[in-house]
Design an enzyme around this catalytic site. Structure first.
Site, PDB file in Angstrom:
ATOM      1  N   GLU A  26       0.844  -1.189   0.000  1.00  9.04           N
ATOM      2  CA  GLU A  26       0.000   0.000   0.000  1.00  9.04           C
ATOM      3  C   GLU A  26       0.882   1.242   0.000  1.00  9.04           C
ATOM      4  O   GLU A  26       1.945   1.256   0.611  1.00  9.04           O
ATOM      5  CB  GLU A  26      -0.887   0.012   1.259  1.00  9.04           C
ATOM      6  N   HIS A  80      -4.416   6.592   0.885  1.00  7.26           N
ATOM      7  CA  HIS A  80      -3.638   5.355   0.829  1.00  7.26           C
ATOM      8  C   HIS A  80      -4.284   4.438  -0.177  1.00  7.26           C
ATOM      9  O   HIS A  80      -5.415   4.670  -0.612  1.00  7.26           O
ATOM     10  CB  HIS A  80      -3.482   4.720   2.208  1.00  7.26           C
ATOM     11  N   HIS A  82      -5.353   0.540  -1.813  1.00  5.09           N
ATOM     12  CA  HIS A  82      -5.678  -0.869  -1.621  1.00  5.09           C
ATOM     13  C   HIS A  82      -5.314  -1.559  -2.922  1.00  5.09           C
ATOM     14  O   HIS A  82      -5.847  -1.202  -3.970  1.00  5.09           O
ATOM     15  CB  HIS A  82      -7.168  -1.045  -1.315  1.00  5.09           C
ATOM     16  N   ASP A  93      -8.127  -0.006   9.077  1.00  5.14           N
ATOM     17  CA  ASP A  93      -7.976   1.409   8.703  1.00  5.14           C
ATOM     18  C   ASP A  93      -8.771   2.291   9.663  1.00  5.14           C
ATOM     19  O   ASP A  93      -8.272   3.308  10.149  1.00  5.14           O
ATOM     20  CB  ASP A  93      -8.555   1.671   7.298  1.00  5.14           C
TER      21      ASP A  93
HETATM   22 ZN    ZN Z   1      -6.758   0.649   3.864  1.00  3.34          ZN
END
Ligand code: ZN
Length: 139
Positions: A26, A80, A82, A93
């Site tokens: 990520e 961020h 995935h 998260d």
């Molecule tokens: Zn995440």
């Protein structure tokens, strides 16, 4: 009141690009804005170096926030990626973001699970709940 993010297409492209570069891990970064409009994305290092979660070293976050301050921007939120799941905050998260990153910040999740059709969504996270937020695309 949750601020609505106003982004440009190039910001979406930059986030997708970052996600693709760091895959399968990520990626993550901070979103700088002025007057409610995104001005600059600041890449951060995913301290977890993991395909399943991310974190940002607090010293790096501080350094980036200082750079934003100097530019006259403020921290509007985080993004961020995935790499194998949908563009929705995971339970991990939500726990982590509620603890370390906000509110009142917006969290943008970029999914590249389908490489030919990246999905970028924004969420507001408070406590145990995450609410999807509309964002505005400025041309
Ligand atoms: Zn995440």
């Amino acid at each position: 009141m949750v601020p609505v993010l106003t982004l440009r297409q190039k910001h979406l492209d930059e986030m997708v690009e970052h996600a693709l570069e760091d895959a399968p891990n990520e990626c993550c970064g901070l979103i700088g804005a002025r007057d409610g409009k995104v001005t600059k994305l600041h890449r951060a290092v995913n301290a977890e170096a993991s395909p399943y979660r991310f974190s940002i070293d607090f010293r790096e976050q501080r350094r980036i926030e200082e750079a934003m301050d100097q530019a006259g921007d403020s921290l509007a939120g985080f993004y961020h990626s995935h790499t194998g799941s949908p563009a929705r905050p995971s339970p991990t998260d939500i726990r982590m973001m509620a603890t370390f990153f906000g509110p009142p910040y917006v969290h943008v999740v970029v999914s590249i699970a389908n490489r030919s059709q990246p999905d970028v969504r924004a969420f507001y996270i408070e406590g145990e709940s995450s609410t999807e937020q509309e964002y505005t695309l400025e041309l």
